[in-house]
Design a protein around this motif. Structure first.
Motif, mmCIF file in Angstrom:
data_model
loop_
_atom_site.group_PDB
_atom_site.id
_atom_site.type_symbol
_atom_site.label_atom_id
_atom_site.label_comp_id
_atom_site.label_asym_id
_atom_site.label_seq_id
_atom_site.Cartn_x
_atom_site.Cartn_y
_atom_site.Cartn_z
ATOM 1 N N VAL A 90 0.847 -1.192 0.000
ATOM 2 C CA VAL A 90 0.000 0.000 0.000
ATOM 3 C C VAL A 90 0.885 1.244 0.000
ATOM 4 C CG1 VAL A 90 -1.831 1.249 1.208
ATOM 5 C CG2 VAL A 90 -1.802 -1.252 1.263
ATOM 6 N N PRO A 91 0.998 1.900 -1.153
ATOM 7 C CA PRO A 91 1.808 3.120 -1.206
ATOM 8 C C PRO A 91 1.123 4.246 -0.428
ATOM 9 C CG PRO A 91 1.310 2.272 -3.430
ATOM 10 C CD PRO A 91 0.423 1.558 -2.467
ATOM 11 N N GLY A 92 1.890 4.969 0.359
ATOM 12 C CA GLY A 92 1.311 6.005 1.209
ATOM 13 C C GLY A 92 0.814 7.212 0.424
ATOM 14 N N THR A 93 -0.478 7.540 0.636
ATOM 15 C CA THR A 93 -1.031 8.768 0.048
ATOM 16 C C THR A 93 -1.665 9.634 1.121
ATOM 17 O OG1 THR A 93 -3.191 7.721 -0.312
ATOM 18 C CG2 THR A 93 -1.619 7.625 -2.147
ATOM 19 N N GLY A 94 -1.797 9.094 2.351
ATOM 20 C CA GLY A 94 -2.467 9.838 3.411
ATOM 21 C C GLY A 94 -3.514 8.977 4.083
ATOM 22 N N HIS A 95 -4.561 9.619 4.544
ATOM 23 C CA HIS A 95 -5.574 8.940 5.360
ATOM 24 C C HIS A 95 -6.211 7.760 4.629
ATOM 25 C CE1 HIS A 95 -8.751 8.491 8.329
ATOM 26 N NE2 HIS A 95 -9.632 8.516 7.347
ATOM 27 N N PHE A 96 -6.462 7.887 3.329
ATOM 28 C CA PHE A 96 -7.197 6.817 2.650
ATOM 29 C C PHE A 96 -6.335 5.586 2.401
ATOM 30 C CE2 PHE A 96 -10.340 10.062 2.425
ATOM 31 C CZ PHE A 96 -11.518 9.340 2.595
ATOM 32 N N SER A 97 -5.068 5.769 2.050
ATOM 33 C CA SER A 97 -4.215 4.587 1.900
ATOM 34 C C SER A 97 -4.068 3.898 3.258
ATOM 35 C CB SER A 97 -2.841 4.968 1.333
ATOM 36 O OG SER A 97 -2.120 5.774 2.238
ATOM 37 N N GLU A 98 -3.931 4.690 4.303
ATOM 38 C CA GLU A 98 -3.761 4.118 5.638
ATOM 39 C C GLU A 98 -5.035 3.374 6.081
ATOM 40 O OE1 GLU A 98 -1.106 3.538 7.069
ATOM 41 O OE2 GLU A 98 -1.871 2.843 9.007
ATOM 42 N N SER A 99 -6.200 3.926 5.772
ATOM 43 C CA SER A 99 -7.451 3.250 6.147
ATOM 44 C C SER A 99 -7.580 1.908 5.431
ATOM 45 C CB SER A 99 -8.666 4.115 5.783
ATOM 46 O OG SER A 99 -8.588 5.349 6.423
ATOM 47 N N TRP A 100 -7.206 1.894 4.163
ATOM 48 C CA TRP A 100 -7.267 0.647 3.377
ATOM 49 C C TRP A 100 -6.282 -0.383 3.959
ATOM 50 C CZ3 TRP A 100 -6.621 0.803 -2.727
ATOM 51 C CH2 TRP A 100 -7.193 -0.348 -3.280
ATOM 52 N N ALA A 101 -5.113 0.092 4.352
ATOM 53 C CA ALA A 101 -4.101 -0.791 4.933
ATOM 54 C C ALA A 101 -4.598 -1.372 6.261
ATOM 55 C CB ALA A 101 -2.797 -0.024 5.145
ATOM 56 N N ILE A 102 -5.183 -0.507 7.089
ATOM 57 C CA ILE A 102 -5.664 -0.968 8.401
ATOM 58 C C ILE A 102 -6.788 -1.991 8.228
ATOM 59 C CG2 ILE A 102 -6.970 -0.188 10.439
ATOM 60 C CD1 ILE A 102 -5.240 2.397 10.334
ATOM 61 N N GLN A 103 -7.667 -1.739 7.273
ATOM 62 C CA GLN A 103 -8.765 -2.681 7.021
ATOM 63 C C GLN A 103 -8.206 -4.025 6.547
ATOM 64 O OE1 GLN A 103 -12.044 -0.865 4.934
ATOM 65 N NE2 GLN A 103 -12.996 -2.831 4.440
ATOM 66 N N THR A 104 -7.182 -3.974 5.721
ATOM 67 C CA THR A 104 -6.548 -5.210 5.228
ATOM 68 C C THR A 104 -5.966 -5.999 6.395
ATOM 69 O OG1 THR A 104 -5.996 -4.083 3.163
ATOM 70 C CG2 THR A 104 -4.793 -6.102 3.648
ATOM 71 N N GLU A 105 -5.282 -5.300 7.291
ATOM 72 C CA GLU A 105 -4.678 -5.980 8.445
ATOM 73 C C GLU A 105 -5.760 -6.537 9.369
ATOM 74 O OE1 GLU A 105 -0.434 -3.599 8.805
ATOM 75 O OE2 GLU A 105 -2.241 -2.687 9.668
ATOM 76 N N ALA A 106 -6.847 -5.787 9.534
ATOM 77 C CA ALA A 106 -7.929 -6.250 10.411
ATOM 78 C C ALA A 106 -8.535 -7.544 9.895
ATOM 79 C CB ALA A 106 -9.005 -5.171 10.534
ATOM 80 N N LEU A 107 -8.465 -7.745 8.589
ATOM 81 C CA LEU A 107 -9.024 -8.962 7.989
ATOM 82 C C LEU A 107 -7.975 -10.074 7.911
ATOM 83 C CD1 LEU A 107 -11.094 -7.121 5.265
ATOM 84 C CD2 LEU A 107 -12.044 -8.638 7.005
ATOM 85 N N GLY A 108 -6.833 -9.848 8.525
ATOM 86 C CA GLY A 108 -5.816 -10.892 8.577
ATOM 87 C C GLY A 108 -4.783 -10.807 7.468
ATOM 88 N N GLY A 109 -4.907 -9.831 6.585
ATOM 89 C CA GLY A 109 -3.930 -9.676 5.505
ATOM 90 C C GLY A 109 -2.679 -8.977 6.010
ATOM 91 N N ARG A 110 -1.564 -9.229 5.325
ATOM 92 C CA ARG A 110 -0.348 -8.521 5.704
ATOM 93 C C ARG A 110 -0.166 -7.336 4.766
ATOM 94 N NH1 ARG A 110 4.494 -12.316 5.932
ATOM 95 N NH2 ARG A 110 3.371 -13.365 4.263
ATOM 96 N N VAL A 111 0.453 -6.281 5.299
ATOM 97 C CA VAL A 111 0.594 -5.055 4.514
ATOM 98 C C VAL A 111 2.035 -4.583 4.541
ATOM 99 C CG1 VAL A 111 -0.048 -2.614 4.391
ATOM 100 C CG2 VAL A 111 -1.792 -4.328 4.927
ATOM 101 N N VAL A 112 2.526 -4.228 3.370
ATOM 102 C CA VAL A 112 3.808 -3.536 3.260
ATOM 103 C C VAL A 112 3.460 -2.108 2.851
ATOM 104 C CG1 VAL A 112 6.011 -3.437 2.036
ATOM 105 C CG2 VAL A 112 4.923 -5.662 2.474
ATOM 106 N N ARG A 113 3.958 -1.142 3.591
ATOM 107 C CA ARG A 113 3.634 0.261 3.279
ATOM 108 C C ARG A 113 4.850 0.964 2.700
ATOM 109 N NH1 ARG A 113 0.785 -1.135 7.832
ATOM 110 N NH2 ARG A 113 -1.137 -0.046 8.362
ATOM 111 N N THR A 114 4.608 1.905 1.808
ATOM 112 C CA THR A 114 5.675 2.867 1.513
ATOM 113 C C THR A 114 5.304 4.133 2.268
ATOM 114 O OG1 THR A 114 4.699 3.917 -0.447
ATOM 115 C CG2 THR A 114 5.964 1.891 -0.808
ATOM 116 N N PRO A 115 6.319 4.902 2.691
ATOM 117 C CA PRO A 115 6.013 6.049 3.556
ATOM 118 C C PRO A 115 5.183 7.108 2.835
ATOM 119 C CG PRO A 115 8.391 5.877 3.095
ATOM 120 C CD PRO A 115 7.738 4.750 2.396
ATOM 121 N N TRP A 116 4.331 7.759 3.616
ATOM 122 C CA TRP A 116 3.614 8.922 3.100
ATOM 123 C C TRP A 116 4.344 10.167 3.583
ATOM 124 C CZ3 TRP A 116 -0.379 12.082 5.966
ATOM 125 C CH2 TRP A 116 -0.865 13.124 5.161
#
Ligand SMILES: *Cc1c(COP(=O)(O)O)cnc(C)c1O
Length: 396
Positions: A90-116
């Motif tokens: 999940v490339p960092g764009t701000g609140h929406f990329s972070e929300s998508w990442a958090i939802q993915t993790e909540a569902l058991g998915g793993r997330v690699v982020r690039t910094p925003w």
């Protein structure tokens, strides 16, 4: 409870979703539902699918609609595309990329982020580095937000496509166009985007409550091979000719009536004209913000001018300025609704939405109301913000 006073005229809705509904959409939605075997229903669904595909710039992708908001469609992508043990980049764009990442993790998915980096769009170089570092090929998909509605930035999808290509990584390219569709050009097939997610209440000029995805062969194949349990969101189950299966139950008919009408409006105006109109409205807002900025109380949040969104403008306020108080005055005294900062930008930013069913006079009304509210709040702003917007529009 005290009854709220009647508002003469109308309240100017300048949130970046939900956006104003065109009369044609409202009228289309005020029709009666139908029985599920009524063939007119199949025709309406077919029109919506064809229109969405045309709008997304895809010939063969499968469009699936959900009676859910954008978060619902996010969930559909997460649970279908991420098999156990796989991750999303999940490339960092701000609140929406972070929300998508958090939802993915909540569902058991793993997330690699690039910094925003605040004020900046996606850094495609970081995406390339993250994919190269994934030597075990655990990343199943890149989840990229095209326009981050919270930071008001639009990222360069061609650069992202190139970053994925140059690494030869097999990850799917998945793009959230919730806030950019029907505002700026997007071409799913030309960009070789594997999956798209959209929602009803932004550029599509519909009420909130409908999300959709578009999926190419690769995305569908990945979903079909994913053994994780799911039912309502399951892509495989929804690819069907029967409307009852397409929607895993009763279709949200009135939203479909509205979508059919909004797509008609969109193609009647023409995509190029729509993109030009949004450039013009955004230009007027930018002209006003430039003028206001000279006083010191505020400035553009987006530091990269070409990445400033055509849908929404985020304005950062100086220390000591309360954007929520400004919003309240704008809404209650001048009937202009603007939005506040989300997540880490709460209390630091306000946002002016300029997408959807909007024209020059409406944006001038909005800017004038906001400027009046700034005077009420005694903000130190440059003189003539609205005048600059007027001059800008007159030059177009
Ligand atoms: C609004 C928005 C969403 C979420 O949509 P909801 O309908 O509020 O769930 C997701 N992504 C982007 C870019 C958005 O602007």
């Amino acid at each position: 409870m005290t009854p709220s006073p009647r508002i003469p005229g109308h309240r100017f809705l300048h949130s970046p979703g939900p956006t104003r509904l065109p009369d044609a959409v409202l009228h289309a939605m005020s029709r009666q539902p139908m029985d599920l075997a009524d063939t007119r229903l199949d025709d309406i669904i077919a029109d919506c699918e064809t229109g969405l595909k045309r709008l997304l710039g895809t010939r063969d992708a499968e469009v699936l609609m959900y009676a859910a908001n954008g978060h619902g469609a996010w969930e559909a992508l997460i649970v279908n595309l991420l098999a156990p043990g796989r991750s999303a980049l999940v490339p960092g764009t701000g609140h929406f990329s972070e929300s998508w990442a958090i939802q993915t993790e909540a569902l058991g998915g793993r997330v690699v982020r690039t910094p925003w980096v605040e004020g900046r769009p996606i850094d495609a170089g970081e995406v390339e580095r993250a994919l190269r570092a994934d030597t075990k090929r655990e990343i199943a998909a890149v989840f990229a937000v095209h326009t981050d509605t919270a930071s008001g930035s639009t990222s360069d999808l061609r650069a992202l496509r190139a970053a994925i290509d140059v690494t030869d990584h097999p990850a799917l390219f998945v793009v959230d166009v919730v806030a950019s569709l029907a505002v700026v050009p997007f071409d799913m097939d030309a960009l070789r985007v594997d999956a798209v997610i959209g929602a009803s209440q932004k550029g599509l000029m519909l009420p909130p409550g409908m999300g959709f995805v578009a999926l190419n062969e690769r995305a569908l194949a990945l979903a079909r091979a994913n053994p994780a349990p799911r039912f309502y969101w399951d892509f495989g189950r929804r690819v069907d000719v029967l409307s009852y299966r397409k929607f895993c139950g009763t279709p949200p008919m009135n939203l479909l009536y509205g979508l059919q009408a909004s797509l008609e409006l969109i193609f009647e105006e023409g995509l190029e004209a729509i993109h030009a109109r949004h450039r013009q409205l955004a230009g007027a807002v930018h002209a006003a913000v430039e003028g206001w900025s000279e006083g010191g109380a505020l400035r553009f949040f987006g530091q990269v001018p070409e990445a400033r969104s055509m849908s929404v403008t985020a304005v950062a306020v100086a220390e000591g300025v309360d954007p929520e108080a400004l919003r309240r005055v704008a809404r209650e005294r001048f009937q202009v609704s603007i939005s506040g900062g989300l997540g880490p930008l709460a209390g630091r930013v306000f946002r002016i939405g300029h997408m959807g069913d909007m024209n020059a006079a409406m944006i001038l009304g909005c800017l004038a109301g906001v400027e009046a509210a700034m005077h009420v709040q005694r903000l130190s702003i440059g003189a003539g913000g609205v005048q600059r917007a007027v001059a800008y529009l007159a030059r177009q």
